[in-house]
Design a protein around this motif. Structure first.
Motif, PDB file in Angstrom:
ATOM      1  N   ARG A 134      17.032   7.874   2.919  1.00 52.63           N
ATOM      2  CA  ARG A 134      16.713   6.621   2.207  1.00 52.63           C
ATOM      3  C   ARG A 134      17.477   5.438   2.791  1.00 52.63           C
ATOM      4  O   ARG A 134      17.034   4.314   2.709  1.00 52.63           O
ATOM      5  N   SER A 175      10.969   5.509   6.734  1.00 51.87           N
ATOM      6  CA  SER A 175      10.232   5.964   5.553  1.00 51.87           C
ATOM      7  C   SER A 175       9.720   7.379   5.795  1.00 51.87           C
ATOM      8  O   SER A 175       9.455   7.777   6.929  1.00 51.87           O
ATOM      9  N   ASP A 207       6.865   8.479   4.849  1.00 51.90           N
ATOM     10  CA  ASP A 207       5.465   8.395   5.289  1.00 51.90           C
ATOM     11  C   ASP A 207       5.358   8.269   6.803  1.00 51.90           C
ATOM     12  O   ASP A 207       4.478   8.868   7.417  1.00 51.90           O
ATOM     13  N   VAL A 223      15.191  14.397  -6.180  1.00 54.52           N
ATOM     14  CA  VAL A 223      14.216  13.774  -5.282  1.00 54.52           C
ATOM     15  C   VAL A 223      13.540  14.842  -4.416  1.00 54.52           C
ATOM     16  O   VAL A 223      13.309  14.651  -3.234  1.00 54.52           O
ATOM     17  N   LEU A 262      10.515  16.532  -5.505  1.00 58.61           N
ATOM     18  CA  LEU A 262       9.082  16.582  -5.775  1.00 58.61           C
ATOM     19  C   LEU A 262       8.254  15.761  -4.790  1.00 58.61           C
ATOM     20  O   LEU A 262       7.325  16.279  -4.160  1.00 58.61           O
ATOM     21  N   GLU A 263       8.562  14.486  -4.652  1.00 61.18           N
ATOM     22  CA  GLU A 263       7.740  13.596  -3.827  1.00 61.18           C
ATOM     23  C   GLU A 263       7.600  14.058  -2.373  1.00 61.18           C
ATOM     24  O   GLU A 263       6.482  14.124  -1.861  1.00 61.18           O
ATOM     25  N   PRO A 264       8.691  14.412  -1.681  1.00 65.78           N
ATOM     26  CA  PRO A 264       8.513  14.832  -0.289  1.00 65.78           C
ATOM     27  C   PRO A 264       7.692  16.113  -0.142  1.00 65.78           C
ATOM     28  O   PRO A 264       6.930  16.254   0.812  1.00 65.78           O
ATOM     29  N   LEU A 268       5.235  17.120  -2.175  1.00 66.08           N
ATOM     30  CA  LEU A 268       3.825  16.759  -2.409  1.00 66.08           C
ATOM     31  C   LEU A 268       3.247  16.003  -1.224  1.00 66.08           C
ATOM     32  O   LEU A 268       2.109  16.261  -0.796  1.00 66.08           O
ATOM     33  N   LYS A 269       4.020  15.074  -0.660  1.00 67.51           N
ATOM     34  CA  LYS A 269       3.536  14.297   0.483  1.00 67.51           C
ATOM     35  C   LYS A 269       3.350  15.172   1.724  1.00 67.51           C
ATOM     36  O   LYS A 269       2.367  15.019   2.448  1.00 67.51           O
ATOM     37  N   GLN A 321       7.557  20.572 -12.533  1.00 59.29           N
ATOM     38  CA  GLN A 321       7.683  20.121 -11.142  1.00 59.29           C
ATOM     39  C   GLN A 321       7.472  21.281 -10.173  1.00 59.29           C
ATOM     40  O   GLN A 321       6.777  21.136  -9.170  1.00 59.29           O
ATOM     41  N   GLU A 365       3.869  22.181  -9.947  1.00 61.32           N
ATOM     42  CA  GLU A 365       3.141  21.151  -9.212  1.00 61.32           C
ATOM     43  C   GLU A 365       3.323  21.322  -7.699  1.00 61.32           C
ATOM     44  O   GLU A 365       2.368  21.197  -6.925  1.00 61.32           O
TER      45      GLU A 365
END
Length: 157
Positions: free
Chosen positions: A36, A55, A57, A76, A78-80, A82-83, A103, A106
């Motif tokens: 980050r 980033s 992405d 932190v 979950l997001e990575p 899923l992406k 989570q 998911e």
């Protein structure tokens, strides 16, 4: 033989350790690092001759990427995952998997839907002492477990 292109998100202690391990093993190429705070990834990226990404992405958009190590803070994860799954990138995830069963479910569903592997980094399960304790529990040698507390002591060089 094709080299596995690996990216790392989260360049704290575990992310640095795992990036260096991948760089030292045959068959793997560290493609890039994400943190980050990009400046925290830059020195390691220079050491490993790869790119520090500003980033996640951007890192996931690199077509050479086959797998992503997620070594971000626990809240932190979950997001990575899923992406990465959405981009068809396999995931090695540091423990704990998530902060809730929801989570975790998911993440597993996203990996399954994308046809990628989601692997948990939990090496203690391979340690002889823990394997023996597990077997003693399964065999009923030490009674029925109602609670468990495990502490691990180790050194950092």
């Amino acid at each position: 033989m094709k080299r596995v292109g690996v990216g790392v998100t989260g360049t704290g202690y575990m992310g640095q350790l795992e990036a260096r391990l991948c760089a030292s093993m045959g068959g793997y190429e560290v493609i890039g690092l994400h943190n980050r705070s990009v400046h925290k990834a830059q020195a390691l990226a220079q050491e490993l001759s790869c790119r520090a990404y500003g980033s996640l992405d951007e890192l996931l958009a690199d077509r050479r990427l086959d797998a992503l190590i997620v070594a971000t803070p626990n809240n932190v994860h979950l997001e990575p995952v899923l992406k990465a799954a959405a981009q068809g990138v396999h995931v090695f995830l540091e423990k704990p998997m998530g902060l809730s069963v929801t989570q975790c479910a998911e993440m597993m569903a996203a990996a399954k839907q994308a046809g990628v592997t989601l692997f948990m980094g939990h090496p203690q399960r391979f340690m002889d002492g823990l394997r023996r304790a597990r077997q003693l529990l399964i065999d009923g040698e030490i009674g029925r477990a109602v609670a468990l507390r495990v502490e691990r002591f180790f050194w950092v060089e």
